[in-house]
Design a protein around this motif. Structure first.
Motif, PDB file in Angstrom:
ATOM      1  N   MET A   1      52.930 -22.736 -62.188  1.00 19.11           N
ATOM      2  CA  MET A   1      51.766 -23.110 -62.798  1.00 19.11           C
ATOM      3  C   MET A   1      51.112 -23.200 -61.520  1.00 19.11           C
ATOM      4  O   MET A   1      49.559 -23.112 -61.794  1.00 19.11           O
ATOM      5  CB  MET A   1      52.177 -24.616 -63.482  1.00 19.11           C
ATOM      6  N   SER A   2      51.289 -23.696 -60.431  1.00 15.21           N
ATOM      7  CA  SER A   2      50.542 -23.806 -59.409  1.00 15.21           C
ATOM      8  C   SER A   2      49.746 -22.839 -58.800  1.00 15.21           C
ATOM      9  O   SER A   2      48.849 -22.534 -58.222  1.00 15.21           O
ATOM     10  CB  SER A   2      51.159 -24.900 -58.361  1.00 15.21           C
ATOM     11  N   SER A   3      50.647 -21.433 -58.870  1.00 10.43           N
ATOM     12  CA  SER A   3      50.226 -20.381 -58.426  1.00 10.43           C
ATOM     13  C   SER A   3      48.964 -19.805 -59.315  1.00 10.43           C
ATOM     14  O   SER A   3      48.040 -19.169 -58.649  1.00 10.43           O
ATOM     15  CB  SER A   3      51.342 -19.313 -58.424  1.00 10.43           C
ATOM     16  N   ILE A   4      48.904 -20.226 -60.619  1.00 10.66           N
ATOM     17  CA  ILE A   4      47.770 -19.881 -61.556  1.00 10.66           C
ATOM     18  C   ILE A   4      46.504 -20.619 -60.838  1.00 10.66           C
ATOM     19  O   ILE A   4      45.431 -19.837 -60.576  1.00 10.66           O
ATOM     20  CB  ILE A   4      47.912 -20.320 -63.106  1.00 10.66           C
ATOM     21  N   PHE A   5      46.645 -21.831 -60.453  1.00 11.16           N
ATOM     22  CA  PHE A   5      45.528 -22.748 -59.878  1.00 11.16           C
ATOM     23  C   PHE A   5      45.247 -22.062 -58.441  1.00 11.16           C
ATOM     24  O   PHE A   5      43.951 -21.859 -58.240  1.00 11.16           O
ATOM     25  CB  PHE A   5      45.729 -24.164 -59.940  1.00 11.16           C
ATOM     26  N   ARG A   6      46.046 -21.504 -57.664  1.00  8.52           N
ATOM     27  CA  ARG A   6      45.887 -20.888 -56.432  1.00  8.52           C
ATOM     28  C   ARG A   6      45.041 -19.700 -56.495  1.00  8.52           C
ATOM     29  O   ARG A   6      43.897 -19.235 -56.006  1.00  8.52           O
ATOM     30  CB  ARG A   6      46.913 -20.570 -55.655  1.00  8.52           C
ATOM     31  N   GLY A   7      45.406 -18.850 -57.658  1.00  8.14           N
ATOM     32  CA  GLY A   7      44.848 -17.643 -57.950  1.00  8.14           C
ATOM     33  C   GLY A   7      43.349 -17.860 -58.375  1.00  8.14           C
ATOM     34  O   GLY A   7      42.237 -17.019 -57.998  1.00  8.14           O
ATOM     35  N   LEU A   8      43.214 -18.784 -59.306  1.00  7.50           N
ATOM     36  CA  LEU A   8      41.772 -19.196 -59.814  1.00  7.50           C
ATOM     37  C   LEU A   8      40.834 -19.904 -58.658  1.00  7.50           C
ATOM     38  O   LEU A   8      39.804 -19.467 -58.739  1.00  7.50           O
ATOM     39  CB  LEU A   8      41.934 -20.220 -60.960  1.00  7.50           C
ATOM     40  N   GLY A  45      34.222 -25.748 -56.594  1.00  9.38           N
ATOM     41  CA  GLY A  45      35.102 -25.256 -57.519  1.00  9.38           C
ATOM     42  C   GLY A  45      36.434 -24.919 -57.173  1.00  9.38           C
ATOM     43  O   GLY A  45      37.395 -25.091 -57.610  1.00  9.38           O
ATOM     44  N   ALA A  46      36.350 -23.995 -56.059  1.00 11.91           N
ATOM     45  CA  ALA A  46      37.472 -23.337 -55.774  1.00 11.91           C
ATOM     46  C   ALA A  46      38.421 -24.387 -54.991  1.00 11.91           C
ATOM     47  O   ALA A  46      39.800 -24.422 -55.147  1.00 11.91           O
ATOM     48  CB  ALA A  46      37.266 -22.163 -54.559  1.00 11.91           C
ATOM     49  N   LEU A  47      37.672 -25.526 -54.330  1.00 12.84           N
ATOM     50  CA  LEU A  47      38.550 -26.384 -53.587  1.00 12.84           C
ATOM     51  C   LEU A  47      39.313 -27.462 -54.594  1.00 12.84           C
ATOM     52  O   LEU A  47      40.315 -28.045 -54.638  1.00 12.84           O
ATOM     53  CB  LEU A  47      37.620 -27.330 -52.734  1.00 12.84           C
ATOM     54  N   LEU A  48      38.319 -27.855 -55.799  1.00 16.04           N
ATOM     55  CA  LEU A  48      38.899 -28.326 -57.129  1.00 16.04           C
ATOM     56  C   LEU A  48      40.514 -27.648 -57.447  1.00 16.04           C
ATOM     57  O   LEU A  48      41.481 -28.380 -57.862  1.00 16.04           O
ATOM     58  CB  LEU A  48      38.057 -28.783 -58.008  1.00 16.04           C
ATOM     59  N   PHE A  49      40.272 -26.403 -57.688  1.00 18.09           N
ATOM     60  CA  PHE A  49      41.376 -25.570 -58.159  1.00 18.09           C
ATOM     61  C   PHE A  49      42.710 -25.680 -57.072  1.00 18.09           C
ATOM     62  O   PHE A  49      43.677 -25.882 -57.393  1.00 18.09           O
ATOM     63  CB  PHE A  49      41.045 -24.199 -58.492  1.00 18.09           C
ATOM     64  N   LEU A  50      42.167 -25.650 -56.041  1.00 16.71           N
ATOM     65  CA  LEU A  50      43.339 -25.566 -54.953  1.00 16.71           C
ATOM     66  C   LEU A  50      43.722 -26.880 -54.921  1.00 16.71           C
ATOM     67  O   LEU A  50      44.986 -27.090 -54.599  1.00 16.71           O
ATOM     68  CB  LEU A  50      42.640 -25.219 -53.303  1.00 16.71           C
ATOM     69  N   ALA A  51      43.027 -28.095 -55.101  1.00 17.45           N
ATOM     70  CA  ALA A  51      43.479 -29.527 -55.059  1.00 17.45           C
ATOM     71  C   ALA A  51      44.497 -29.597 -56.341  1.00 17.45           C
ATOM     72  O   ALA A  51      45.795 -30.272 -55.857  1.00 17.45           O
ATOM     73  CB  ALA A  51      42.443 -30.359 -55.033  1.00 17.45           C
ATOM     74  N   VAL A  52      44.306 -29.086 -57.355  1.00 14.54           N
ATOM     75  CA  VAL A  52      45.056 -29.355 -58.473  1.00 14.54           C
ATOM     76  C   VAL A  52      46.301 -28.602 -58.348  1.00 14.54           C
ATOM     77  O   VAL A  52      47.530 -28.931 -58.683  1.00 14.54           O
ATOM     78  CB  VAL A  52      44.636 -28.656 -59.849  1.00 14.54           C
ATOM     79  N   SER A  53      46.382 -27.308 -57.556  1.00 16.47           N
ATOM     80  CA  SER A  53      47.660 -26.751 -57.255  1.00 16.47           C
ATOM     81  C   SER A  53      48.593 -27.361 -56.383  1.00 16.47           C
ATOM     82  O   SER A  53      49.676 -27.359 -56.596  1.00 16.47           O
ATOM     83  CB  SER A  53      46.855 -25.426 -56.514  1.00 16.47           C
ATOM     84  N   VAL A  54      47.763 -28.028 -55.404  1.00 14.39           N
ATOM     85  CA  VAL A  54      48.619 -28.676 -54.178  1.00 14.39           C
ATOM     86  C   VAL A  54      49.330 -30.037 -55.139  1.00 14.39           C
ATOM     87  O   VAL A  54      50.291 -30.341 -54.844  1.00 14.39           O
ATOM     88  CB  VAL A  54      47.866 -29.248 -52.985  1.00 14.39           C
ATOM     89  N   LEU A  59      54.102 -32.616 -57.259  1.00 12.77           N
ATOM     90  CA  LEU A  59      54.834 -32.971 -58.655  1.00 12.77           C
ATOM     91  C   LEU A  59      55.824 -32.394 -58.826  1.00 12.77           C
ATOM     92  O   LEU A  59      57.117 -33.097 -59.133  1.00 12.77           O
ATOM     93  CB  LEU A  59      53.705 -33.142 -59.766  1.00 12.77           C
ATOM     94  N   GLU A  60      56.232 -31.211 -58.785  1.00 10.22           N
ATOM     95  CA  GLU A  60      57.345 -30.319 -58.990  1.00 10.22           C
ATOM     96  C   GLU A  60      58.417 -30.692 -57.879  1.00 10.22           C
ATOM     97  O   GLU A  60      59.390 -30.847 -58.161  1.00 10.22           O
ATOM     98  CB  GLU A  60      56.905 -28.903 -58.866  1.00 10.22           C
ATOM     99  N   GLU A  61      57.956 -31.037 -56.701  1.00  9.96           N
ATOM    100  CA  GLU A  61      58.918 -31.391 -55.573  1.00  9.96           C
ATOM    101  C   GLU A  61      59.225 -32.908 -55.857  1.00  9.96           C
ATOM    102  O   GLU A  61      60.541 -33.016 -55.756  1.00  9.96           O
ATOM    103  CB  GLU A  61      58.094 -31.241 -54.378  1.00  9.96           C
ATOM    104  N   ALA A  62      58.616 -33.939 -56.213  1.00 11.13           N
ATOM    105  CA  ALA A  62      58.967 -35.198 -56.634  1.00 11.13           C
ATOM    106  C   ALA A  62      60.094 -34.985 -57.774  1.00 11.13           C
ATOM    107  O   ALA A  62      60.970 -35.887 -57.997  1.00 11.13           O
ATOM    108  CB  ALA A  62      57.814 -36.066 -56.714  1.00 11.13           C
ATOM    109  N   LEU A  63      59.574 -34.243 -58.821  1.00  9.12           N
ATOM    110  CA  LEU A  63      60.595 -34.247 -60.127  1.00  9.12           C
ATOM    111  C   LEU A  63      61.921 -33.611 -59.921  1.00  9.12           C
ATOM    112  O   LEU A  63      62.925 -34.248 -59.968  1.00  9.12           O
ATOM    113  CB  LEU A  63      59.913 -33.336 -61.087  1.00  9.12           C
TER     114      LEU A  63
END
Length: 104
Positions: A1-8, A45-54, A59-63
């Motif tokens: 999922m985060s790779s989608i936001f990195r691509g965006l 906008g690109a930085l916001l997408f990147l922040a959501v990706s991070v 979140l995935e690592e914590a889970l």
């Protein structure tokens, strides 16, 4: 999922760069202010997408860490020995009264 936001984020950065060049220099003459405005807005906008990706990565690592901890705690709970009946007999304390001693 985060790779989608990195691509965006990458897509937004490239699209912003191209749109800024078009708006600022190719569309209607030289408009540096319009180019800077487009570049800045698409970069945000690109930085916001990147922040959501991070955030999704963390979140995935914590889970994953939480799943590991709960799995370990279940294994430890199964390995604990049975200690027997842990109910204490309180009949000896039935008529006990607490008194205050002023020895100060």
């Amino acid at each position: 999922m985060s790779s989608i936001f990195r691509g965006l984020a990458a897509l937004a950065a490239v699209a912003g760069l191209l749109l800024g060049i078009y708006r600022g220099f190719l569309d209607d003459g030289l408009h540096l202010g319009a180019a800077l405005l487009v570049w800045f807005s698409w970069a945000v906008g690109a930085l916001l997408f990147l922040a959501v990706s991070v955030i999704l990565d963390q979140l995935e690592e914590a889970l994953q860490h939480l799943r590991l901890l709960t799995r370990d705690s279940r294994v430890q709970a199964e390995l604990r020995p049975n200690l027997g009946n842990s109910k204490a007999k309180l009949d000896a304390l039935k008529d006990y009264k607490v008194t205050v001693k002023d020895d100060v």
